[in-house]
Design an enzyme around this catalytic site. Structure first.
Site, PDB file in Angstrom:
ATOM      1  N   HIS A  35       2.649  -4.065  -4.529  1.00 18.14           N
ATOM      2  CA  HIS A  35       2.387  -4.975  -5.654  1.00 18.14           C
ATOM      3  C   HIS A  35       3.120  -4.516  -6.908  1.00 18.14           C
ATOM      4  O   HIS A  35       3.425  -3.320  -7.057  1.00 18.14           O
ATOM      5  CB  HIS A  35       0.886  -4.989  -5.968  1.00 18.14           C
ATOM      6  CG  HIS A  35       0.039  -5.722  -4.982  1.00 18.14           C
ATOM      7  ND1 HIS A  35      -1.091  -5.181  -4.408  1.00 18.14           N
ATOM      8  CD2 HIS A  35       0.145  -6.981  -4.474  1.00 18.14           C
ATOM      9  CE1 HIS A  35      -1.645  -6.069  -3.598  1.00 18.14           C
ATOM     10  NE2 HIS A  35      -0.917  -7.161  -3.604  1.00 18.14           N
TER      11      HIS A  35
ATOM     12  N   CYS B 156      -7.059  -1.697  -8.247  1.00 16.44           N
ATOM     13  CA  CYS B 156      -7.407  -2.654  -7.172  1.00 16.44           C
ATOM     14  C   CYS B 156      -8.892  -2.846  -6.956  1.00 16.44           C
ATOM     15  O   CYS B 156      -9.304  -3.872  -6.430  1.00 16.44           O
ATOM     16  CB  CYS B 156      -6.850  -2.192  -5.834  1.00 16.44           C
ATOM     17  SG  CYS B 156      -5.223  -1.561  -5.920  1.00 16.44           S
TER      18      CYS B 156
END
Ligand code: CIR
Length: 256
Positions: free
Chosen positions: A160, A247
């Site tokens: 990401h 996250c």
């Protein structure tokens, strides 16, 4: 009071998605302890933690960041790029709906929250295997009425955008220059991770401190030498699934 939405570690964590790391053994009990310590660190920083129950059929569901993007004015429920992760969003929408107006990314758009780095009124969106141009385009349309803009950023060799770069101060980024180019973030100064700690660029920027992984001690030293106050958390087990400190929570800073 600001709120942190988290979810208990799935007993199926070891079967989570992997893109760049080889699969290694997971110590589930350790993962649960580390996750509780992470939640305690958020509580110590003034967050009320709302922990959703574990989802035994959703291995990656502890990584709640990917299911939504929370702004002060609304929350965008994503359509995660990995098919296995799409069932994670309805329960996140249920809880976020208590605090924010909800809008949704629709097919064929895909977007993972881990690809979205908000700095002020700009949402930088990583162009990744998980987040496509249609997803970024839908996001831009949904937030434009609230005077936010989207800028798409290319990056490489990690899952990401926020694996490669996060914010650590009002005008400062922590960045792995091997994975993303600092030139995309105009007006921001970039502090580089130690080259031996490529995953060390993922940090949670809180008011007055940075939540930071114990796995990157050299970069931590560099951060502290630059005046950044660190709250260290050990995330060794979720790191094996390509998760970082951002996250595992969705942070709602204005919750009147
Ligand atoms: C996945 O591949 O989707 C999970 N194993 C890891 C997700 C980590 N999430 C994040 O960086 N925001």
């Amino acid at each position: 009071m600001p709120i942190a939405i988290t979810r208990e570690v799935s007993p199926a964590l070891a079967r989570g998605e992997l893109s760049f790391l080889p699969r290694t053994d997971i110590d589930l009990l350790l993962a649960e302890t580390q996750h509780r310590n992470y939640e305690a660190a958020l509580e110590a920083c003034g967050y009320h933690v709302r922990a959703l129950p574990a989802e035994p059929a959703m291995p990656d569901s502890v990584f709640v960041e990917d299911a939504a993007i929370v702004l002060d004015e609304l929350a965008i429920i994503t359509r995660p790029g990995a098919q296995s992760r799409r069932p994670e969003t309805p329960s996140i929408a249920d809880v976020l709906g208590e605090y924010r107006r909800l809008v949704h990314i629709e097919a064929p758009g895909t977007l993972d929250g881990g690809d979205v780095l908000r700095i002020g009124r700009v949402l930088y969106v990583g162009n990744s295997a998980r987040s496509n141009a249609e997803g970024a385009g839908q996001l831009a349309q949904l937030i434009e009425p609230y005077e936010y803009e989207v800028r798409v950023v290319p990056f490489r060799n990690c899952l990401h955008l926020k694996t490669a770069v996060t914010q650590i101060a009002p005008d400062r980024l922590l960045i792995n220059p091997e994975w993303v180019d600092a030139q995309h973030f105009a007006g921001m100064d970039g502090l580089h991770v130690d080259p031996s700690e490529p995953h060390g660029a993922n940090a949670v920027y809180l008011d007055g401190a940075v939540l930071y992984p114990a796995s990157a001690p050299r970069t931590r030293e560099k951060l502290e030498a630059n005046g950044v106050s660190i709250i260290a958390v050990d995330m060794s087990e979720t790191e094996k699934l390509e998760g970082g400190v951002t996250c595992c929570s969705l942070l709602l800073d204005h919750c009147d």
